[in-house]
Design a protein around this motif. Structure first.
Motif, PDB file in Angstrom:
ATOM      1  N   SER A 152       3.566 -20.579  58.973  1.00 26.98           N
ATOM      2  CA  SER A 152       4.053 -21.026  57.667  1.00 26.98           C
ATOM      3  C   SER A 152       2.929 -20.983  56.636  1.00 26.98           C
TER       4      SER A 152
ATOM      5  N   SER B 232      13.503 -28.682  60.879  1.00 30.64           N
ATOM      6  CA  SER B 232      14.270 -28.569  59.635  1.00 30.64           C
ATOM      7  C   SER B 232      13.413 -28.001  58.510  1.00 30.64           C
ATOM      8  N   GLU B 233      12.178 -28.458  58.425  1.00 31.78           N
ATOM      9  CA  GLU B 233      11.276 -27.933  57.385  1.00 31.78           C
ATOM     10  C   GLU B 233      10.931 -26.464  57.644  1.00 31.78           C
TER      11      GLU B 233
ATOM     12  N   ARG C 241       5.042 -30.536  53.889  1.00 25.62           N
ATOM     13  CA  ARG C 241       5.840 -31.368  54.800  1.00 25.62           C
ATOM     14  C   ARG C 241       5.729 -30.869  56.241  1.00 25.62           C
ATOM     15  N   ILE C 242       5.616 -29.558  56.418  1.00 25.28           N
ATOM     16  CA  ILE C 242       5.424 -29.013  57.768  1.00 25.28           C
ATOM     17  C   ILE C 242       4.121 -29.548  58.355  1.00 25.28           C
TER      18      ILE C 242
ATOM     19  N   ILE D 234       7.323 -27.447  50.990  1.00 29.29           N
ATOM     20  CA  ILE D 234       7.796 -27.381  52.382  1.00 29.29           C
ATOM     21  C   ILE D 234       6.614 -27.243  53.327  1.00 29.29           C
ATOM     22  N   GLU D 235       5.643 -26.405  52.948  1.00 28.19           N
ATOM     23  CA  GLU D 235       4.473 -26.224  53.806  1.00 28.19           C
ATOM     24  C   GLU D 235       3.726 -27.551  53.985  1.00 28.19           C
TER      25      GLU D 235
ATOM     26  N   GLN E  62       4.674 -33.175  59.273  1.00 29.33           N
ATOM     27  CA  GLN E  62       5.525 -33.284  60.456  1.00 29.33           C
ATOM     28  C   GLN E  62       4.823 -32.755  61.693  1.00 29.33           C
TER      29      GLN E  62
ATOM     30  N   ALA F  65      13.854 -24.415  56.652  1.00 32.22           N
ATOM     31  CA  ALA F  65      13.981 -24.378  55.189  1.00 32.22           C
ATOM     32  C   ALA F  65      13.016 -23.356  54.590  1.00 32.22           C
ATOM     33  N   LEU F  66      11.785 -23.318  55.084  1.00 32.50           N
ATOM     34  CA  LEU F  66      10.816 -22.331  54.600  1.00 32.50           C
ATOM     35  C   LEU F  66      11.269 -20.921  54.946  1.00 32.50           C
TER      36      LEU F  66
END
Length: 189
Positions: A126, A58-59, A99-100, A96-97, A103, A62-63
């Protein structure tokens, strides 16, 4: 052959057959227990893996959607490019990066190795894409330099898209494995 010897040999043959059947039944029961344990282990691992894979993917998506603009250099007027690639866009991309990366650790712990490798590709792509976005946003270039940076960012974007596709395929294979097959799946290219 007299009747007594025939009776002893018949009893011996029956005993050997019974012993063989008992060994075969024991071996079969042990293999069935292993099979059931393997299937149950896979089932118990599936839910946490699916959760980790879903959050990570999902992340990444999103990116990808946030920075899709980098593929459209020639299709967009300069004013649109500059209004789309702002400090706010970069701040979102950085979040987002981050969170990537967080995750990615969850996916790495969930395994298996084939998915870990695909997740590492997403993390790397990413990071490169966000780095290029930072250069584009923070520094204003002459048109030719800007075009070159957008081209490089577009390459990073393409790497991210390919990594997302690879990760998705590998995650689906892992999540579809219910432990009922004994043969290992061949690794993905």
């Amino acid at each position: 052959m007299d009747a007594g010897l025939a009776a002893v040999l018949g009893a011996l043959a029956g005993a050997v057959a019974t012993t063989g059947a008992a060994f075969a039944a024991g071996w079969s029961a042990r293999e069935q227990a292993k099979f059931a344990a393997r299937a149950e282990h896979k089932r118990q691992r599936r839910e946490p893996r699916e959760k980790a894979y879903r959050a990570f993917l999902s992340e990444a998506i999103a990116l990808r959607e946030l920075l899709r603009i980098v593929c459209s250099y020639d299709a967009l007027p300069e004013a649109v490019r500059r209004s789309a690639m702002t400090a706010d866009t970069f701040a979102q991309a950085e979040g987002i990066e981050t969170r990537i990366k967080e995750q990615w650790l969850e996916v790495t712990l969930a395994g298996p190795e084939s998915v870990q490798d695909a997740a590492a590709d997403i993390e790397s792509a990413s990071s490169s894409l966000v780095g290029m976005a930072a250069m584009i946003i923070r520094l204003r270039w002459e048109e030719e330099e800007e075009r070159a940076h957008y081209a490089h960012a577009s390459d990073c974007f393409d790497r991210l898209c390919q990594a997302v596709r690879d990760f998705t395929k590998r995650a689906q294979i892992v999540l579809d494995d219910d432990g009922t097959t004994l043969a290992e799946r061949p690794p993905l290219p």
